[in-house]
Design a protein around this motif. Structure first.
Motif, short mmCIF file in Angstrom:
data_model
loop_
_atom_site.label_atom_id
_atom_site.label_comp_id
_atom_site.label_asym_id
_atom_site.label_seq_id
_atom_site.Cartn_x
_atom_site.Cartn_y
_atom_site.Cartn_z
N ASN A 157 -30.50 -35.78 36.52
CA ASN A 157 -31.67 -35.37 37.30
C ASN A 157 -31.18 -35.04 38.71
OD1 ASN A 157 -33.74 -35.76 35.36
ND2 ASN A 157 -33.72 -37.96 35.73
N TYR A 158 -31.42 -33.81 39.13
CA TYR A 158 -31.00 -33.40 40.47
C TYR A 158 -32.18 -33.51 41.42
CZ TYR A 158 -29.63 -30.36 44.33
OH TYR A 158 -29.37 -29.87 45.58
N GLY A 201 -30.09 -33.96 47.77
CA GLY A 201 -28.64 -33.88 47.56
C GLY A 201 -28.06 -35.00 46.73
N THR A 202 -28.93 -35.77 46.08
CA THR A 202 -28.44 -36.81 45.17
C THR A 202 -28.71 -36.39 43.73
OG1 THR A 202 -30.53 -38.02 45.19
CG2 THR A 202 -28.90 -38.59 46.89
N VAL A 203 -27.97 -36.99 42.83
CA VAL A 203 -28.14 -36.69 41.42
C VAL A 203 -27.95 -37.98 40.63
CG1 VAL A 203 -25.72 -35.98 41.18
CG2 VAL A 203 -27.38 -35.23 39.49
N ASP A 204 -28.85 -38.21 39.69
CA ASP A 204 -28.72 -39.34 38.76
C ASP A 204 -28.07 -38.80 37.49
OD1 ASP A 204 -30.10 -41.10 40.52
OD2 ASP A 204 -32.02 -40.26 39.83
N VAL A 205 -26.94 -39.36 37.10
CA VAL A 205 -26.22 -38.87 35.93
C VAL A 205 -26.10 -39.98 34.89
CG1 VAL A 205 -24.88 -37.21 37.27
CG2 VAL A 205 -23.94 -39.48 36.83
N ALA A 206 -26.00 -39.54 33.64
CA ALA A 206 -25.68 -40.44 32.53
C ALA A 206 -24.65 -39.72 31.67
CB ALA A 206 -26.92 -40.77 31.72
N GLU A 233 -20.38 -41.05 48.23
CA GLU A 233 -21.08 -42.31 47.97
C GLU A 233 -21.59 -42.38 46.54
OE1 GLU A 233 -24.01 -43.57 50.84
OE2 GLU A 233 -23.17 -42.20 52.34
N VAL A 234 -21.49 -43.58 45.97
CA VAL A 234 -22.05 -43.87 44.64
C VAL A 234 -22.90 -45.13 44.80
CG1 VAL A 234 -21.57 -44.32 42.21
CG2 VAL A 234 -20.01 -42.89 43.55
N PRO A 235 -24.18 -44.98 45.19
CA PRO A 235 -25.03 -46.16 45.45
C PRO A 235 -25.23 -47.05 44.24
CG PRO A 235 -26.02 -44.16 46.34
CD PRO A 235 -24.88 -43.73 45.48
N ILE A 241 -22.21 -45.47 27.59
CA ILE A 241 -22.96 -44.66 28.56
C ILE A 241 -22.67 -45.18 29.96
CG2 ILE A 241 -25.22 -43.76 29.22
CD1 ILE A 241 -26.15 -44.77 26.38
N ILE A 242 -22.33 -44.27 30.85
CA ILE A 242 -22.15 -44.59 32.27
C ILE A 242 -23.34 -44.03 33.03
CG2 ILE A 242 -20.67 -44.39 34.29
CD1 ILE A 242 -18.34 -43.80 32.42
N TYR A 243 -24.06 -44.88 33.72
CA TYR A 243 -25.17 -44.47 34.58
C TYR A 243 -24.69 -44.54 36.03
CZ TYR A 243 -28.00 -45.67 30.44
OH TYR A 243 -28.52 -45.77 29.17
N ALA A 244 -25.06 -43.54 36.82
CA ALA A 244 -24.67 -43.58 38.23
C ALA A 244 -25.58 -42.67 39.05
CB ALA A 244 -23.22 -43.15 38.40
N THR A 245 -25.68 -43.00 40.32
CA THR A 245 -26.34 -42.13 41.29
C THR A 245 -25.27 -41.64 42.26
OG1 THR A 245 -28.44 -43.32 41.15
CG2 THR A 245 -28.06 -42.00 43.13
N LEU A 246 -25.19 -40.32 42.42
CA LEU A 246 -24.16 -39.72 43.27
C LEU A 246 -24.79 -39.05 44.47
CD1 LEU A 246 -22.17 -37.84 40.44
CD2 LEU A 246 -22.01 -40.27 41.08
N VAL A 247 -24.16 -39.20 45.62
CA VAL A 247 -24.56 -38.46 46.81
C VAL A 247 -23.61 -37.28 46.92
CG1 VAL A 247 -24.90 -38.51 49.30
CG2 VAL A 247 -25.40 -40.55 47.92
#
Length: 387
Positions: free
Chosen positions: A51-52, A56-61, A122-124, A136-142
């Motif tokens: 999800n973009y 400027g952040t994106v939630d990825v799986a 950053e990876v909050p 599955i790797i979940y992450a939020t990226l800046v």
């Protein structure tokens, strides 16, 4: 009628769109998360969902299906170049009891063991889970610099003593490269992207296959079979020497390319291929010196030199063929290249069998004629003496 067809066409397009969306998002995440965009990556049974956001952040799986225990998986962005070197990775490490640990790791060299480290952005949030064999790797990226399109890399490898080990080097592992645009949802495969390093690998393989794997056997065949024909003497020797010297020169170039590849790929070793290559270079060098120190035919040491030269030569040919196949297994090119080399060897083998039969026929016939001539000569002398 035309209106009815138009309506049916619209319904068909709608169904296709819904079907595509359902296929793309058919995986049900345990957290009930829903991602607007997802793609199935071309190799290694991997999928990327995201999800973009406008800030400027994106939630990825990142999802790898059919994962084994004692295995690590990773997905990374690379802002500098295509490939692994310089990649900013999200890693999931699966232990033997099935638990999964997620962390970040910046890849600074080919000998990386994916130790935990901070990234250049950053990876909050980062976490991982294992569900029915899927990791599955979940992450939020800046995302850095306000960009949305980046090089991406994904990889799978074994875990040894609780730590990541070097991944395989098969075609799927080498082709796990591409790009992703989080804003538009566009992705592109970048299979076999390796820049100069990949070109050096291919050059190394071609040089050694031609030199040690083809020219060396042909040079040996020249020495063994041409010298039987009297009209080919001494031309066979110069042809043999030229063929083997050329093979050695090309082989040295291939060997040097291999040394450069090894220095650029610290931590990635192919022990058997490397050791056989060192032995081949050593034996080939000894053969060159043997040519310079070749005794004359009537020298008493010529017999021992022949044993040394022939034994060393056949050893080089056998080891060369073995190492060419070792190299093909490492490069893992299309099957046609391995089949082509096998075809060359079969052709040389058939020619060898035919020439071997012809050689023995000529030698035995010549011995028979010499024996008959010798017997006839002795008989004539006896008759003259008696008279």
């Amino acid at each position: 009628m035309s209106k009815i067809l138009a309506i049916l066409f619209c319904i068909l397009l709608t169904n296709l769109s819904v079907s595509y969306a359902q296929n793309c998002n058919s995986f049900a995440f345990s957290s009930n998360a829903v991602y607007a965009t997802c793609v199935t990556l071309p190799v290694l049974n991997s999928h990327l969902h995201w999800n973009y956001h406008a800030n400027g952040t994106v939630d990825v799986a990142f999802r790898h299906t059919g994962s084994n225990t004692n295995q690590w998986v990773a997905w990374a962005l690379n802002f500098q170049r295509p490939g692994m070197l310089g990649a900013q990775a999200l890693v999931a490490l699966t232990s033997s009891n099935g638990t999964v640990q997620a962390y970040t790791s910046a890849v600074a060299g080919y000998d990386t063991s994916l130790q935990p480290s901070s990234l250049s952005f950053e990876v909050p949030m980062i976490r991982s889970e294992r569900v029915n064999g899927d990791v599955i790797i979940y992450a939020t990226l800046v995302l850095p610099r306000g960009g949305t399109r980046f090089n991406q890399v994904w990889q799978v490898g074994p875990v040894t003593n609780g730590a990541p080990s070097i991944h395989g080097l098969g075609s799927d592992n080498r082709n796990s490269i591409g790009s992703v645009d989080f804003s538009t949802g566009q992705t592109a495969a970048g299979g076999n992207v390796g820049g100069s390093r990949m070109r050096r690998r291919n050059t190394h393989g071609v040089l050694n296959a031609v030199s040690w794997g083809v020219l060396m056997p042909m040079g040996a065949m020249t020495a063994r079979y041409l010298k039987v024909f009297k009209v080919a003497n001494p031309a066979w020797f110069y042809i043999h020497a030229a063929c083997q010297t050329s093979a050695y020169a090309v082989g040295v170039a291939g060997w040097a390319t291999g040394l450069k590849l090894g220095s650029d790929s610290a931590g990635i070793t192919h022990t058997s291929h490397r050791n056989i290559g060192i032995i081949l270079f050593t034996l080939g060098t000894l053969q060159v010196f043997a040519l310079l120190l070749r005794p004359k035919p009537d020298n008493k040491y010529r017999f021992y030199w022949n044993i040394y030269h022939h034994g060393l030569g056949y050893s080089v040919i056998i080891l060369s063929i073995i190492n060419v196949y070792e190299g093909l297994d490492i490069l893992d090119p299309e099957k046609k290249w391995k089949h082509a080399y096998t075809g060359i060897l079969i052709t040389l083998g058939v020619i060898t069998v035919l020439l071997e039969a012809l050689t023995w026929f000529i030698v035995l016939k010549r011995k028979k004629e010499d024996k008959r001539t010798h017997a006839g000569t002795n008989g004539s002398y006896g008759a003259n003496g008696h008279a």
